[in-house]
Write a protein that holds these residues in place. Structure first.
Motif, PDB file in Angstrom:
ATOM      1  N   THR A   5      17.073  -4.437  -4.080  1.00 17.20           N
ATOM      2  CA  THR A   5      16.251  -3.885  -3.009  1.00 17.20           C
ATOM      3  C   THR A   5      16.903  -2.649  -2.424  1.00 17.20           C
ATOM      4  N   PHE A   6      18.205  -2.774  -2.215  1.00 12.31           N
ATOM      5  CA  PHE A   6      18.942  -1.657  -1.645  1.00 12.31           C
ATOM      6  C   PHE A   6      18.801  -0.412  -2.520  1.00 12.31           C
ATOM      7  N   PHE A  27       2.693   9.438  -1.864  1.00 16.76           N
ATOM      8  CA  PHE A  27       3.678   8.846  -2.771  1.00 16.76           C
ATOM      9  C   PHE A  27       3.779   7.337  -2.539  1.00 16.76           C
ATOM     10  N   LEU A  28       3.857   6.961  -1.252  1.00 10.58           N
ATOM     11  CA  LEU A  28       3.994   5.540  -0.922  1.00 10.58           C
ATOM     12  C   LEU A  28       2.756   4.740  -1.318  1.00 10.58           C
ATOM     13  N   ASP A  33       3.656  -1.890  -5.863  1.00 12.69           N
ATOM     14  CA  ASP A  33       4.436  -3.133  -5.896  1.00 12.69           C
ATOM     15  C   ASP A  33       5.409  -3.244  -4.732  1.00 12.69           C
ATOM     16  N   LEU A  34       5.340  -2.303  -3.826  1.00 18.26           N
ATOM     17  CA  LEU A  34       6.305  -2.257  -2.736  1.00 18.26           C
ATOM     18  C   LEU A  34       5.923  -3.240  -1.644  1.00 18.26           C
ATOM     19  N   GLY A  35       6.853  -4.155  -1.320  1.00 19.26           N
ATOM     20  CA  GLY A  35       6.570  -5.159  -0.296  1.00 19.26           C
ATOM     21  C   GLY A  35       6.479  -4.529   1.083  1.00 19.26           C
ATOM     22  N   ALA A  36       5.815  -5.248   1.994  1.00 20.90           N
ATOM     23  CA  ALA A  36       5.626  -4.714   3.343  1.00 20.90           C
ATOM     24  C   ALA A  36       6.966  -4.517   4.039  1.00 20.90           C
TER      25      ALA A  36
END
Lengths: 854, 195
Positions: A5-6, A27-28, A33-36
């Motif tokens: 994650t880091f 971009f975001l 797949d990016l968690g909240a």
């Protein structure tokens, strides 16, 4: 937070940091797949980043602080006939106080220097005693004299010294707005004092403005012989050696280069100090600024960078008009890095200052041109050697200077910078090092690289393109490690697109020479894919060919090189192409054709670069090998002699190139049967390769293999065993199992074990490793020596079990070996093998021996 | 006992070539000497004495390596390792003094305010900052990204410039600048979360 994650956060942060808010959102949004949670953390980080713009860190400890002083409260205390008034300062080993003596109504002020009681170790005491002794000896109107000495009740020694109520010479000159002549006269008085000390065999070593004070009447006094050094080992009753081991109490901004380097301190050290005073008197600035520099940086600048002439350093609001050129030259001569290049004495400096004041020509002008164009000339054994180095240096230097044809101003500027850096590097050459050895091109570029790093006024663009250029030169000089180190610290952002492309190409070649083929392959593939034009593709096509060639894919390499356009390519790339093509032909044993290509290449190189250039050296080397393989030893020898002479002149006798030329000489001496001589050459090469590259390295692997072979010829089998072992252990670490060299070394060892040592079982074991590689990498089976490998395998079987079937298999392998190979060393080895087997009653079938080696 | 210079240079060379086991040995060789020097400085009474990391490191260098010339790269590596020693020294000092409670300020300062950065109370260690929190943050960082944690350590405890940090980490200047930007933001977050 888990590591993954880091790292994800870190990469996203880096990607997002420079984007606009809209771009960030876009971009975001794409990162589905990016968690909240991660998304929130990322946003917080970016927010912090914004708040932290223009913010730096507090260091844990670098702030000045004050503590009460043990001696500060001594005011009013009496020492001998003196009453302490106030503390003037404290230094490395003690404190200095102002004191007064009142006698007959006349108040005399003195300075009393007291050693801290807690510092009463032997070294400090010795130093203090030395200073007292020095002062007792030096009586001079411009040296603050010693009046008395003694010890306090607590045992602290003290010295009573003439008190100079004045300001540093530079402050005085500035405040009183002294003109040039007044300043020079003041400095002449200091010269006089220093010369007096020198006549008494004392070097001051710490000449700086705060040690040269001018009082209200305009009298100048030299103080603080605290780190003075007698030039004799016994000074009065004091053994000077004892104090020499003391810590360096240096004032870094004013110290001479030799003081940092721990080299011999002579009177030239004070010439340097006087030069730095003169410099500051001429422009209100010290030669080296301490601002924004760590001690390490400052030291490096003092040791490596020449200060600009004072006239150029002068600030607009300087207290004095711009100094004339003559004074610039006088100051700079004092400040030269090498003591021997400065004025030979303080008197000589003083004389030159007087020359200037009297309107006579100054000495500093003489030799200054030579100095600037490479002071080198006057200092080295022969002018021939110099011109050779210059030619060598410029030949490689021209690799990049030649690119200046498209002369934009910026590029011209870089050419100037490069030329300047080369000259600086030559100037900083140290003739005393390693005897009177000439500077090799390698050393010059090490120095140039150092200068590029150290020079604060280079723009990031210039720095980056110079570093990339030097990396390329390092590679051309056969120094891939140095090249890689430079590329690693390259700020690619600062390069133009074209330069970045070139830098990547250099990296690919560096990786290749380190046998890191996979990494090289990746870079080359993207280079080929991203090339914007057919022209830009060519260097990548050549790199691609080279890589195939390095990996033993000779046929592919030939196809690729023949696909490189021969039209519209520049001279240099065209030479690269010819060279590579010749090597490929050589690898295919098409030697006469290869030699034709080499001759073409040699002509082109001589035309473009002159008769003496590293490129010519390389080509000659290839030709020698080709001629030797053709059996033309007498044609090889003169080429090799030319090569050796070139290597010595261009590089030096410790260079990798010289080593390689020696190894080439070894080759034909071996074929001529002069094994002892060959061995001598190869051992010299071995030592050079080890010294320059360390272990493991390909050149060393080859060298050990050569040594092993030579020892077997001389029937020194124990030595041979050892060298085979080293050859293979080096080879295993630098080459992949698919490599032809490694294959050759293993089988060479196997042959040796089978034939010379009569250890067929061990031989078979070693051979099997190689044969297994050949099964995995079938291209190895095209090597002649593969047949010998099979032969040894059968021989191993037969030795263990001399059955009929094994005997037949052995004879079959023998027949095939005789039919299969043509190379000169192959035939020789096989011939020896035949003789050996004959003693065991094994002979090839008669048909096979028709036209056999013996 | 101090290591002889040759051994230390050998250690530096090993560390530079990527031998991780040399790191611990190097620290063990440097820390006691550095601590001795720093403590002596704290004790020594004199005016205008400065206790600066740079000076302590330089003196340690002198003590261990004398006037030997060592490769510039090795020198940078030495200074990098000394930064770790300084960090441990600072933390040890604070713990000895019983100042190991949390709650000091952030270790950041505006560039414009840097000049007037006089430490409060005339202490040798800048007490406006919660160094123990910084120390803890570096340790936390070490778990997830050794490179980043080393960078933070160098920024706070070494006095090395960006170029020198790049040199000692074997990366480009641009990489240091980029990584530092991230590390700074991360650190600010982390310290905030602690409070």
């Amino acid at each position: 937070m888990p590591q993954a994650t880091f790292q994800r956060l870190r990469h996203l942060f880096n990607a997002l940091a420079d984007l606009t808010p809209e771009e960030r959102e876009a971009f975001l949004a794409a990162q589905q797949d990016l968690g909240a949670d991660t998304r929130r953390q990322l946003q917080q980080l970016l927010q912090s980043d914004e708040q932290l713009a223009g913010v730096t860190v507090r260091s844990a400890m670098n702030t000045a602080y004050q503590l009460a002083d043990a001696h500060a409260g001594r005011s009013g205390e009496r020492i001998g006939a003196y009453t302490l008034r106030r503390q003037l300062g404290s230094g490395g080993m003690g404190s200095v106080h102002l004191a007064e003596r009142s006698e007959g109504g006349i108040v005399q002020q003195v300075a009393i220097k007291i050693v801290h009681p807690e510092q009463l170790d032997a070294t400090t005491l010795a130093r203090f005693r030395l200073e007292r002794q020095v002062l007792a000896l030096l009586r001079h109107p411009h040296i603050a004299s010693m009046l008395d000495l003694g010890e306090l009740e607590d045992g602290s020694p003290y010295a009573v010294i003439e008190f100079v109520d004045g300001v540093p010479i530079t402050v005085h000159a500035r405040e009183k707005r002294l003109d040039l002549r007044q300043r020079l006269h003041l400095l002449l008085a200091v010269c006089d004092a220093v010369a007096h000390a020198h006549r008494n065999m004392i070097v001051h070593r710490d000449l700086k403005p705060s040690n040269v004070l001018v009082d209200a009447d305009g009298h100048v006094k030299l103080l603080d012989f605290g780190i003075a050094k007698p030039l004799i080992s016994q000074f009065g009753a004091i053994d000077v050696e004892q104090t020499a081991t003391a810590q360096r109490f240096l004032s870094p901004s004013h110290a001479a280069p030799e003081q940092f380097k721990g080299e011999a301190i002579t009177t030239a050290c004070d010439v340097y100090g006087l030069g730095s005073l003169l410099y500051e008197l001429l422009c209100d600035q010290p030669p080296f600024s301490t601002a924004d520099r760590t001690p390490g940086q400052l030291e490096r600048e003092i040791c490596e960078v020449d200060p600009p002439p004072p006239s150029r350093r002068r600030a607009a609001d300087a207290s004095i008009e711009a100094p004339p050129r003559d004074l610039d030259l006088i100051a700079l001569r004092c400040l030269r890095k090498q003591p021997a290049d400065r004025y030979s004495s303080v008197e000589a400096l003083a004389q030159d200052l007087r020359n200037y004041l009297a309107g006579r020509p100054v000495e500093a002008r003489r030799g200054s041109f030579l100095y600037r164009t490479g002071r080198f000339v006057s200092r080295h054994r022969s002018a021939v050697a110099l011109s050779a180095v210059i030619v060598g240096v410029t030949a490689v230097g021209f690799l990049l200077l030649a690119q200046q044809n498209r002369a934009t101003t910026e590029q011209r500027l870089r050419a100037d910078e490069m030329t300047g850096l080369i000259i600086d590097a030559l100037r900083s050459a140290d003739p005393s090092r390693k005897g009177a050895r000439d500077l090799s091109a390698r050393e010059v570029f090490e120095r140039v690289a150092g200068q590029v790093q150290a020079k604060p006024d280079l723009s990031p663009q210039s720095r980056a393109s110079l570093i990339s250029a030097i990396a390329r030169i390092d590679l051309e000089l056969g120094l891939p490690r140095q090249a890689e180190a430079l590329l690693d610290r390259l700020d690619a952002e600062a390069l133009s697109a074209r330069e970045r492309d070139q830098a990547r190409n250099i990296r690919a070649r560096v990786l290749m020479s380190a046998a890191r083929y996979d990494e090289a392959r990746l870079i080359i593939a993207s280079g080929l894919a991203e090339a914007a034009s057919p022209q830009q593709r060519i260097p990548w096509q050549i790199a691609d060919t080279q890589l195939d060639f390095h990996q033993g894919k000779i046929d592919d390499a030939l196809k690729k090189i023949d696909a490189v356009p021969t039209q519209e390519i520049d001279a240099e790339t065209s030479e690269d192409r010819l060279n590579l093509r010749a090597q490929i032909l050589l690898a295919q044993d098409r030697r006469p054709e290869a030699l034709e290509e080499f001759n073409r290449l040699l002509a082109a190189q001589r035309k473009r670069l002159g008769r003496e250039s590293p490129a010519v050296f390389e080509t000659l080397g290839q030709m020698v090998v080709a001629e030797v393989r053709e059996g033309n030893f007498d044609r090889a020898e003169p080429l090799n002699s030319e090569q050796l002479a070139l290597a010595e002149r261009l590089f030096d006798k410790n260079s990798v190139r010289y080593g390689r030329a020696l190894s080439t000489a070894q080759l034909y001496e071996r074929y001529r049967g002069n094994y002892k001589k060959a061995l001598e050459y190869e051992y010299r090469n071995n030592a050079i390769q080890r010294e320059q590259y360390g272990e493991p390295n390909p050149a060393l692997a080859r060298s050990h293999f050569n040594l092993a072979g030579l020892h077997t010829y001389l029937e020194e089998y124990a030595e041979a065993d050892a060298h085979f072992g080293k050859a293979i252990s080096n080879a295993e670490r630098v080459w992949l199992p698919s490599d032809g060299n490694l294959f050759l070394f293993r089988l060479g060892f196997a042959v040796h074990l089978a034939m010379n040592s009569d250890r067929p079982a061990e031989a078979q074991k070693v051979a099997r490793v190689a044969l297994n590689s050949a099964d995995t990498y079938p291209e190895l089976k095209t090597e002649e020596i593969y047949l010998l490998g099979l032969l040894i395998d059968r021989y191993g079987d037969y030795s263990r079990d001399p059955s009929k079937a094994n005997r037949a298999a052995l004879i079959k392998a023998l027949d095939e070996a005789i039919a299969g190979g043509k190379g000169i060393s192959y035939k020789r080895t096989l011939g020896d093998f035949l003789l050996k087997l004959k003693t065991k009653g094994i002979e090839p079938t008669p048909a096979a021996t028709a036209g056999s080696p013996d | 006992m101090a290591s002889p210079p040759t051994e230390l240079t050998a250690l530096l060379a090993r560390w530079r070539s990527g031998d991780r086991s040399a790191e611990r040995e190097l620290f063990d060789a440097i820390y006691p000497v550095l601590r001795g020097i720093a403590q002596a400085r704290l004790r020594r009474l004199s005016t205008d004495l400065t206790l600066s990391a740079t000076e302590i490191v330089n003196e340690t260098y002198e003590r261990l390596l004398g006037s030997r010339r060592i490769e510039y790269r090795d020198r940078t590596h030495f200074f990098a390792m000394a930064a770790r020693a300084i960090r441990h020294f600072v933390i040890d000092q604070l713990r000895t003094r019983g100042r190991d409670k949390r709650g000091g300020g952030q270790p950041f300062v505006r560039l414009s305010e840097l000049d007037q950065a006089e430490p409060a109370g005339g202490d040798s260690i800048d007490l406006r900052v919660d160094w123990l929190a910084v120390h803890a943050a570096i340790e936390a960082l070490e778990q997830v990204d050794a490179g980043c944690s080393r960078l933070v350590e160098l920024k706070f405890f070494s006095g090395l410039t960006v170029e020198e940090i790049a040199e000692s980490c074997g990366v480009s200047r641009a990489t240091v600048v980029r990584d530092w930007r991230f590390a700074k933001a991360w650190l600010a977050q982390h310290l905030q979360a602690l409070n």
